[in-house]
Design a protein around this motif. Structure first.
Motif, mmCIF file in Angstrom:
data_model
loop_
_atom_site.group_PDB
_atom_site.id
_atom_site.type_symbol
_atom_site.label_atom_id
_atom_site.label_comp_id
_atom_site.label_asym_id
_atom_site.label_seq_id
_atom_site.Cartn_x
_atom_site.Cartn_y
_atom_site.Cartn_z
ATOM 1 N N GLU A 39 0.827 -1.211 0.000
ATOM 2 C CA GLU A 39 0.000 0.000 0.000
ATOM 3 C C GLU A 39 0.859 1.257 0.000
ATOM 4 O O GLU A 39 0.465 2.279 -0.566
ATOM 5 C CB GLU A 39 -0.951 -0.019 1.193
ATOM 6 N N ASP A 40 2.043 1.197 0.613
ATOM 7 C CA ASP A 40 2.975 2.332 0.545
ATOM 8 C C ASP A 40 3.414 2.577 -0.901
ATOM 9 O O ASP A 40 3.541 3.736 -1.340
ATOM 10 C CB ASP A 40 4.205 2.071 1.413
ATOM 11 N N VAL A 41 3.669 1.497 -1.627
ATOM 12 C CA VAL A 41 4.031 1.633 -3.044
ATOM 13 C C VAL A 41 2.889 2.292 -3.807
ATOM 14 O O VAL A 41 3.090 3.225 -4.595
ATOM 15 C CB VAL A 41 4.372 0.267 -3.662
ATOM 16 N N VAL A 42 1.660 1.820 -3.571
ATOM 17 C CA VAL A 42 0.491 2.377 -4.247
ATOM 18 C C VAL A 42 0.342 3.866 -3.931
ATOM 19 O O VAL A 42 0.064 4.680 -4.811
ATOM 20 C CB VAL A 42 -0.773 1.591 -3.851
ATOM 21 N N ALA A 43 0.547 4.236 -2.666
ATOM 22 C CA ALA A 43 0.384 5.630 -2.262
ATOM 23 C C ALA A 43 1.389 6.544 -2.959
ATOM 24 O O ALA A 43 1.116 7.731 -3.166
ATOM 25 C CB ALA A 43 0.527 5.746 -0.742
ATOM 26 N N ARG A 44 2.542 5.992 -3.343
ATOM 27 C CA ARG A 44 3.585 6.814 -3.952
ATOM 28 C C ARG A 44 3.731 6.560 -5.455
ATOM 29 O O ARG A 44 4.694 7.027 -6.070
ATOM 30 C CB ARG A 44 4.921 6.545 -3.242
ATOM 31 N N ILE A 45 2.776 5.858 -6.039
ATOM 32 C CA ILE A 45 2.943 5.407 -7.424
ATOM 33 C C ILE A 45 3.071 6.573 -8.396
ATOM 34 O O ILE A 45 3.722 6.457 -9.440
ATOM 35 C CB ILE A 45 1.790 4.460 -7.821
ATOM 36 N N GLY A 46 2.513 7.714 -8.064
ATOM 37 C CA GLY A 46 2.641 8.870 -8.936
ATOM 38 C C GLY A 46 4.030 9.472 -8.962
ATOM 39 O O GLY A 46 4.325 10.325 -9.811
ATOM 40 N N GLU A 47 4.914 9.033 -8.049
ATOM 41 C CA GLU A 47 6.263 9.606 -7.954
ATOM 42 C C GLU A 47 7.284 8.876 -8.822
ATOM 43 O O GLU A 47 8.423 9.321 -8.927
ATOM 44 C CB GLU A 47 6.741 9.577 -6.497
ATOM 45 N N PHE A 48 6.900 7.750 -9.432
ATOM 46 C CA PHE A 48 7.879 6.933 -10.150
ATOM 47 C C PHE A 48 8.220 7.491 -11.521
ATOM 48 O O PHE A 48 9.260 7.160 -12.083
ATOM 49 C CB PHE A 48 7.361 5.495 -10.295
ATOM 50 N N GLY A 49 7.358 8.304 -12.098
ATOM 51 C CA GLY A 49 7.615 8.835 -13.428
ATOM 52 C C GLY A 49 7.444 7.774 -14.505
ATOM 53 O O GLY A 49 6.956 6.674 -14.270
ATOM 54 N N GLY A 50 7.872 8.128 -15.726
ATOM 55 C CA GLY A 50 7.843 7.183 -16.832
ATOM 56 C C GLY A 50 6.467 6.949 -17.419
ATOM 57 O O GLY A 50 6.264 5.991 -18.167
ATOM 58 N N ASP A 51 5.482 7.811 -17.109
ATOM 59 C CA ASP A 51 4.135 7.621 -17.637
ATOM 60 C C ASP A 51 4.162 7.692 -19.167
ATOM 61 O O ASP A 51 4.829 8.551 -19.744
ATOM 62 C CB ASP A 51 3.203 8.687 -17.062
ATOM 63 N N GLU A 52 3.451 6.777 -19.814
ATOM 64 C CA GLU A 52 3.399 6.712 -21.272
ATOM 65 C C GLU A 52 1.999 6.351 -21.733
ATOM 66 O O GLU A 52 1.214 5.799 -20.954
ATOM 67 C CB GLU A 52 4.382 5.652 -21.807
ATOM 68 N N PRO A 53 1.668 6.621 -23.006
ATOM 69 C CA PRO A 53 0.388 6.156 -23.551
ATOM 70 C C PRO A 53 0.347 4.624 -23.546
ATOM 71 O O PRO A 53 1.386 3.963 -23.502
ATOM 72 C CB PRO A 53 0.383 6.708 -24.984
ATOM 73 N N PRO A 54 -0.855 4.037 -23.623
ATOM 74 C CA PRO A 54 -0.957 2.577 -23.561
ATOM 75 C C PRO A 54 -0.289 1.888 -24.742
ATOM 76 O O PRO A 54 -0.489 2.276 -25.898
ATOM 77 C CB PRO A 54 -2.464 2.316 -23.539
ATOM 78 N N ALA A 55 0.508 0.877 -24.423
ATOM 79 C CA ALA A 55 1.146 0.024 -25.420
ATOM 80 C C ALA A 55 0.342 -1.260 -25.570
ATOM 81 O O ALA A 55 -0.509 -1.582 -24.739
ATOM 82 C CB ALA A 55 2.581 -0.291 -24.993
ATOM 83 N N ARG A 56 0.624 -2.009 -26.621
ATOM 84 C CA ARG A 56 -0.054 -3.286 -26.868
ATOM 85 C C ARG A 56 0.737 -4.382 -26.154
ATOM 86 O O ARG A 56 1.775 -4.833 -26.633
ATOM 87 C CB ARG A 56 -0.143 -3.554 -28.370
ATOM 88 N N LEU A 57 0.232 -4.828 -25.001
ATOM 89 C CA LEU A 57 0.973 -5.746 -24.139
ATOM 90 C C LEU A 57 0.526 -7.189 -24.294
ATOM 91 O O LEU A 57 -0.659 -7.478 -24.481
ATOM 92 C CB LEU A 57 0.780 -5.373 -22.660
#
Length: 304
Positions: free
Chosen positions: A179-197
């Protein structure tokens, strides 16, 4: 029954199997399904997956249709090799047979470039137009505009964290760490448009073919962050020639700054799926990934 007849009358395949009218050879096929090689009258082979009777419950609604939709969507990108769907019925899936081969550095590097091409094909939104499964667990594919960190937390981390806690695989302190990871998930950077996974790209879902290509099988396909596929690929010891795969990928499509520090974050999804499915044997892996992710938050904007 030959391949032309099978394509024209896919609904007849279960009857032919029931009456043993097709030569059937068991093959390895993963944890959840029974897999076979069927040899048809024209010498062509297909790979089939069926729901095991030992499961004690009926096949989940849409289970094989979902896999078929994902395979077709990945194949449409025209990049990574993906087996053609021959038959998709509620009770089974049949794919074109791929002759297995040996892993080579050349095939690995080509696969890396082709995986980048599949990712680049993109997705309209996060999620998918079909219901999701990962393993035998349902996965929420409700199309979502994001942003990615919020979507990943809501759709890919928290549901499997709850399942893992409810099943006793993780305890309160373990959950608090995730839950700590989830609370800080906006701090990781690297946001991108959706890729075909591919969406479940652990090394066991790569098929090294006799044609010197790497084929993708058993997807949980959806629109997501391309780093998630790459992070999953590094799990459980990684595939043969992993360094060459990554070299080919990064040559075709360089990764954003800080990608190495985000690897544990992206791995948390599949690791939580494992604690939800298989229990406490994967507890240490989840805890280790969560701790590594939190250590990397402050470094995730460093050039990767």
């Amino acid at each position: 029954m030959d391949l032309a007849y099978l394509r024209a009358h896919p609904e007849h395949l279960p009857t032919f199997l029931t009456h043993q009218r097709i030569r059937e050879t068991p093959v390895a096929g993963g944890d959840s399904c029974v897999a076979s090689r069927l040899t048809l009258d024209d010498g062509h082979s297909v790979f089939t997956k069926t729901w095991p009777e030992r499961a004690g419950r009926p096949v989940p609604v849409g289970f094989f249709d979902t896999e078929a939709a994902g395979l077709r969507w990945l194949r449409e990108a025209g990049a990574v090799a993906v087996p053609e769907v021959v038959v998709a019925l509620p009770e089974l899936l049949a794919l074109d047979w791929v002759d297995p081969g040996e892993p080579t550095p050349e095939a690995a590097e080509r696969f890396g470039r082709e995986l980048a091409g599949t990712h680049r094909a993109g997705a309209d939104r996060f999620g998918a137009a079909w219901p999701g499964f990962i393993g035998t667990l349902a996965q929420d594919n409700t199309p979502d505009d994001g942003p990615w960190p919020d979507w990943f937390a809501r759709r890919r981390l928290l549901p499997y964290l709850r399942m893992s806690v409810d099943g006793g695989a993780l305890d309160g302190p373990d959950a608090a760490l995730v839950e700590d990871v989830v609370a800080r998930i906006g701090e990781f950077g690297g946001d991108e448009p959706p890729a075909r996974l591919h969406g479940d790209l652990w090394p066991g879902n790569l098929l090294w073919g006799a044609d010197e290509r790497v084929w993708l099988v058993d997807p949980a396909a959806h629109g997501g962050h391309r780093e998630t596929d790459l992070a999953q690929l590094a799990l459980f010891g990684g595939p043969p020639h992993h360094d060459r795969i990554m070299a080919g990928y990064r040559e075709a499509w360089p990764l954003a700054d800080g990608w190495r520090e985000r690897v544990p974050l992206h791995q948390l999804h599949l690791l939580l799926v494992h604690t939800a499915l298989f229990g406490g044997a994967y507890r240490d892996a989840v805890v280790g990934a969560a701790r590594a992710a939190l250590r990397g938050v402050g470094r995730a904007t460093v050039d990767g």
